[in-house]
Design a protein around this motif. Structure first.
Motif, short mmCIF file in Angstrom:
data_model
loop_
_atom_site.label_atom_id
_atom_site.label_comp_id
_atom_site.label_asym_id
_atom_site.label_seq_id
_atom_site.Cartn_x
_atom_site.Cartn_y
_atom_site.Cartn_z
N LEU A 283 0.81 -1.21 0.00
CA LEU A 283 0.00 0.00 0.00
C LEU A 283 0.85 1.26 0.00
O LEU A 283 0.49 2.27 -0.61
CB LEU A 283 -0.93 0.01 1.22
CG LEU A 283 -2.14 -0.93 1.16
CD1 LEU A 283 -2.85 -0.96 2.51
CD2 LEU A 283 -3.11 -0.50 0.07
N PHE A 284 1.98 1.22 0.71
CA PHE A 284 2.89 2.37 0.76
C PHE A 284 4.17 1.98 0.03
O PHE A 284 5.02 1.30 0.59
CB PHE A 284 3.18 2.76 2.21
CG PHE A 284 1.98 3.26 2.94
CD1 PHE A 284 1.56 4.58 2.81
CD2 PHE A 284 1.24 2.41 3.76
CE1 PHE A 284 0.45 5.05 3.47
CE2 PHE A 284 0.12 2.87 4.43
CZ PHE A 284 -0.28 4.19 4.29
N THR B 11 1.15 9.08 -1.92
CA THR B 11 1.55 7.78 -1.37
C THR B 11 3.06 7.70 -1.22
O THR B 11 3.57 7.10 -0.27
CB THR B 11 1.07 6.64 -2.28
OG1 THR B 11 1.52 6.84 -3.62
CG2 THR B 11 -0.44 6.54 -2.25
N GLY C 164 3.83 9.68 1.88
CA GLY C 164 3.42 8.90 3.05
C GLY C 164 4.37 7.77 3.36
O GLY C 164 4.69 7.51 4.52
N ALA C 165 4.86 7.10 2.31
CA ALA C 165 5.81 6.02 2.51
C ALA C 165 7.11 6.55 3.11
O ALA C 165 7.71 5.90 3.99
CB ALA C 165 6.09 5.32 1.19
N PRO D 251 -4.39 0.12 -5.26
CA PRO D 251 -4.47 1.59 -5.36
C PRO D 251 -3.35 2.21 -6.19
O PRO D 251 -3.62 3.01 -7.11
CB PRO D 251 -4.39 2.05 -3.89
CG PRO D 251 -4.83 0.87 -3.10
CD PRO D 251 -4.34 -0.32 -3.85
N ASN D 252 -2.11 1.86 -5.88
CA ASN D 252 -1.00 2.49 -6.59
C ASN D 252 -0.95 2.08 -8.05
O ASN D 252 -0.67 2.89 -8.93
CB ASN D 252 0.31 2.15 -5.88
CG ASN D 252 1.44 3.08 -6.27
OD1 ASN D 252 2.29 2.74 -7.08
ND2 ASN D 252 1.47 4.27 -5.67
N PHE E 44 -2.22 11.37 -6.41
CA PHE E 44 -2.27 10.20 -5.54
C PHE E 44 -0.90 9.51 -5.47
O PHE E 44 -0.46 9.10 -4.39
CB PHE E 44 -3.32 9.21 -6.05
CG PHE E 44 -3.44 7.97 -5.21
CD1 PHE E 44 -4.21 7.96 -4.07
CD2 PHE E 44 -2.76 6.80 -5.57
CE1 PHE E 44 -4.33 6.82 -3.29
CE2 PHE E 44 -2.85 5.66 -4.80
CZ PHE E 44 -3.65 5.67 -3.65
N ILE E 45 -0.23 9.41 -6.60
CA ILE E 45 1.10 8.80 -6.63
C ILE E 45 2.07 9.58 -5.75
O ILE E 45 2.84 9.00 -4.97
CB ILE E 45 1.61 8.72 -8.08
CG1 ILE E 45 0.77 7.72 -8.88
CG2 ILE E 45 3.08 8.31 -8.12
CD1 ILE E 45 1.04 7.78 -10.37
#
Length: 236
Positions: free
Chosen positions: A153-154, A216, A219-220, A186-187, A212-213
């Motif tokens: 996810l991340f 994320t 966030g990662a 998602p990614n 979104f890319i």
């Protein structure tokens, strides 16, 4: 019965068979396979698919299936997944590109996991030393599904690194593949959508996908930074 001292020495075929079954021989084979895969990528440059297009004679479901198979092989050969996801969107659009990219993702992860499990695990597990490596191994071995789901996810951990780390751990096949499939949605979808709209980079859908890319990725990075600080605190 022959005395142990007088028994004939094993033949060369037996000795070769034992050597090939040893953990380090299998690990050497894994290194050779991955090296050959990386060399083929450099020589044949499958990323040219983006500019040259898909074989014109292949259309519909046959093209999607072949692309998914090629995606899986290319992922094992270290072709970056973002590039493959963009290609899926550019070639097939979102409706067909997303399932093709997800199928290729799971296939590539499964191939890498199998190679690492059968050729590298026995040799590398005894070398797991240090707090970081032991923590990662313990997390994947005890909480495999949720750990791999978070990794997918991340996208802060490289795809190949996650595959081989999971293979060396005691994580099972089913949680690994299921977490990879679910966590990659998602990614992967964002890249496929961006690829399908690459011809109109100012469109709202393209901008949302790229946003979104970026989010994320940020966030990662934050999660990785906090984990690093936590491990440093334990070392202190």
């Amino acid at each position: 019965m022959l005395d142990t001292a007088t028994r004939p020495a094993p033949g060369i075929a037996v000795r070769c068979s034992r050597a090939l079954r040893s953990p380090w021989s299998r690990f050497a084979l894994l290194v050779a396979v991955l090296g050959a895969a990386g060399t083929l990528v450099l020589l044949y440059e499958p990323q040219r698919l983006l500019s040259e297009g898909w074989p014109a004679r292949l259309t519909g479901s046959a093209a999607v299936v072949l692309f998914a198979l090629a995606y899986g092989v290319c992922a094992v050969a270290f072709v970056p997944r973002p590039l493959l996801n963009l290609a899926a969107g550019a070639l097939f659009g979102t409706a067909l590109g997303l399932p093709a990219a997800l199928a290729g993702t799971v296939l590539g992860a499964g191939l890498a996991f199998g190679l690492g499990r059968f050729l590298g695990q026995d040799a590398l597990r005894p070398l797991l030393r240090g707090r970081w490596m032991e923590a990662a191994d313990g997390q994947l071995s005890r909480h495999g599904f949720r750990s791999m789901l978070a990794v997918r996810l991340f996208p802060g951990v490289p795809f190949a690194a996650a595959n081989y780390c999971a293979a060396i751990s005691r994580m099972g096949w089913a949680p690994f593949l299921l977490a990879t499939g679910l966590g990659s949605i998602p990614n992967t979808a964002a890249y496929v959508v961006a690829g399908s709209r690459a011809s109109s980079p100012t469109s709202p859908i393209f901008l949302v996908a790229m946003g979104f890319i970026v989010l994320t990725g940020v966030g990662a990075s934050i999660v990785a930074w906090r984990k690093r600080d936590a491990l440093r605190g334990k070392d202190a």
